[in-house]
Design an enzyme around this catalytic site. Structure first.
Site, PDB file in Angstrom:
ATOM      1  N   LYS A 205     -34.993 -33.329  -1.661  1.00 51.27           N
ATOM      2  CA  LYS A 205     -35.613 -32.241  -2.416  1.00 51.27           C
ATOM      3  C   LYS A 205     -35.100 -32.312  -3.845  1.00 51.27           C
ATOM      4  O   LYS A 205     -33.888 -32.403  -4.077  1.00 51.27           O
ATOM      5  CB  LYS A 205     -35.230 -30.901  -1.793  1.00 51.27           C
ATOM      6  CG  LYS A 205     -35.667 -29.734  -2.626  1.00 51.27           C
ATOM      7  CD  LYS A 205     -35.408 -28.437  -1.928  1.00 51.27           C
ATOM      8  CE  LYS A 205     -35.574 -27.308  -2.920  1.00 51.27           C
ATOM      9  NZ  LYS A 205     -35.475 -26.015  -2.304  1.00 51.27           N
TER      10      LYS A 205
HETATM   11  C1  5RP Z   1     -31.625 -23.731  -3.910  1.00 51.92           C
HETATM   12  C2  5RP Z   1     -32.774 -24.161  -3.121  1.00 51.92           C
HETATM   13  C3  5RP Z   1     -34.004 -23.325  -3.128  1.00 51.92           C
HETATM   14  O1  5RP Z   1     -34.561 -23.362  -1.865  1.00 51.92           O
HETATM   15  C4  5RP Z   1     -34.927 -23.899  -4.128  1.00 51.92           C
HETATM   16  O2  5RP Z   1     -34.451 -23.641  -5.398  1.00 51.92           O
HETATM   17  C5  5RP Z   1     -36.400 -23.592  -3.918  1.00 51.92           C
HETATM   18  O3  5RP Z   1     -36.725 -22.396  -4.327  1.00 51.92           O
HETATM   19  P1  5RP Z   1     -37.470 -22.127  -5.710  1.00 51.92           P
HETATM   20  O4  5RP Z   1     -38.858 -22.690  -5.550  1.00 51.92           O
HETATM   21  O5  5RP Z   1     -37.456 -20.645  -5.807  1.00 51.92           O
HETATM   22  O6  5RP Z   1     -36.723 -22.827  -6.796  1.00 51.92           O
HETATM   23  O7  5RP Z   1     -32.750 -25.159  -2.495  1.00 51.92           O
HETATM   24  O8  5RP Z   1     -30.650 -24.656  -3.787  1.00 51.92           O
END
Ligand code: 5RP
Length: 292
Positions: A205
């Site tokens: 991610k």
């Molecule tokens: C933080 C994360 C969150 O899940 C991620 O930031 C996704 O959320 P957003 O779309 O609100 O940024 O992994 O570490």
């Protein structure tokens, strides 16, 4: 160790050449895995589109009840059916998501800091693998702080999750953290995403950046793109569109869905862009049609 002084910068990413080792499996880099790993990955990544819409609502594990997520029990069940995968903590999912929804779970398995601290860059794997198995997790999500103070320990924790994941065929999703002092350059994301993939995670991610197609091409596992801070729905759909066009295998979106005035409509529009080839413009028109 390779001598990094005088090292030639990477430049030939062959962005337009598809990943070469796909075999007959739809998830990049996973064709050599066993049945259990592929089954879990297929719950996350739709076998028809090859893509995923993850709904991220793990913010409370270090931020408390942020805007939009005041009542997990009310909001998440409304959105869950439009997501392929739910990314949350075991506490949020067990307490507030009916198991009958039978959704893939990317279980937030790392923690260790809170917004009351200045330094958020240290997390360890806090969820036992036994509990991840009990929750039928489709993936373990572990935050990794490349280039920050907590780098070494978070890399160790990530590798712990990867080792346990291989033992039980549970994919690991490495989460590239971007701390407040950390740069968001193409070079940084090339480094961080590739490092996580080489540690053995099945999913990375990350965030969208300039030259994202190079980052996606150089990473031998699927990238899912985080949404980030709330922006206008039109812009969030452009982010999703650009990410998919740039080679991402999906989005892991939180605030741009649950902080929208129309979260149920927004997640459906994101799904159209991710799975059905809608442009951002078409996705936004779809969104407007739903809310009007
Ligand atoms: C933080 C994360 C969150 O899940 C991620 O930031 C996704 O959320 P957003 O779309 O609100 O940024 O992994 O570490």
């Amino acid at each position: 160790m390779a001598d990094i002084i005088g090292n030639k910068a990477a430049k030939n990413f062959s962005e337009n050449v598809p990943f070469a080792n796909s075999g007959d499996f739809h998830v990049k880099g996973s064709s050599n895995y066993d049945w259990g790993m592929k089954d879990r990955l297929s719950r996350i990544f739709n076998p028809e589109s090859g893509k995923t819409v993850m709904l991220a609502f793990d913010h409370g594990y270090f931020m408390g009840p942020t805007s939009g997520l005041e009542r997990l029990d009310i909001l998440i069940p409304k959105l869950a059916n439009y997501a392929d995968c739910l990314m949350g903590t075991r506490g949020a999912i067990r307490s507030s998501v009916p198991p009958t929804y039978n959704k893939a779970i990317a279980l937030r398995a790392s923690s260790g800091s809170s917004i009351l601290q200045d330094d958020l860059s240290r997390e360890s794997m806090v969820v036992d693998i036994d509990d991840a198995i009990r929750m039928n997790a489709s993936a373990l999500a572990i935050q990794t702080f490349i280039g920050a103070d907590g780098q070494k320990e978070t890399i160790e924790e990530l590798n712990k999750a990867v080792n346990l994941g291989f033992k039980y065929s549970i994919p690991t999703m490495g989460v590239v953290a971007v701390g407040k002092e950390m740069e968001r350059t193409t070079q940084f994301f090339l480094l961080a995403t590739r490092m996580l993939a080489e540690f053995g995670v099945q999913i990375v991610k990350t965030y969208y950046c300039d030259d994202f197609e190079k980052v996606a091409a150089a990473c031998p596992v699927p990238l899912v793109v985080a949404g980030g801070k709330k922006i206008h729905e039109k812009d969030a759909l452009t982010l999703a569109y650009n990410s998919i066009q740039g080679g991402a295998a999906g989005v892991d979106m939180g605030r741009n869905i649950f902080q929208s005035e129309y979260p149920v409509e927004m997640i459906q529009a994101v799904g159209k862009v991710v799975h059905e080839g809608f442009t951002d413009k078409e996705g936004f028109e779809f969104f407007l049609d739903l809310i009007n």
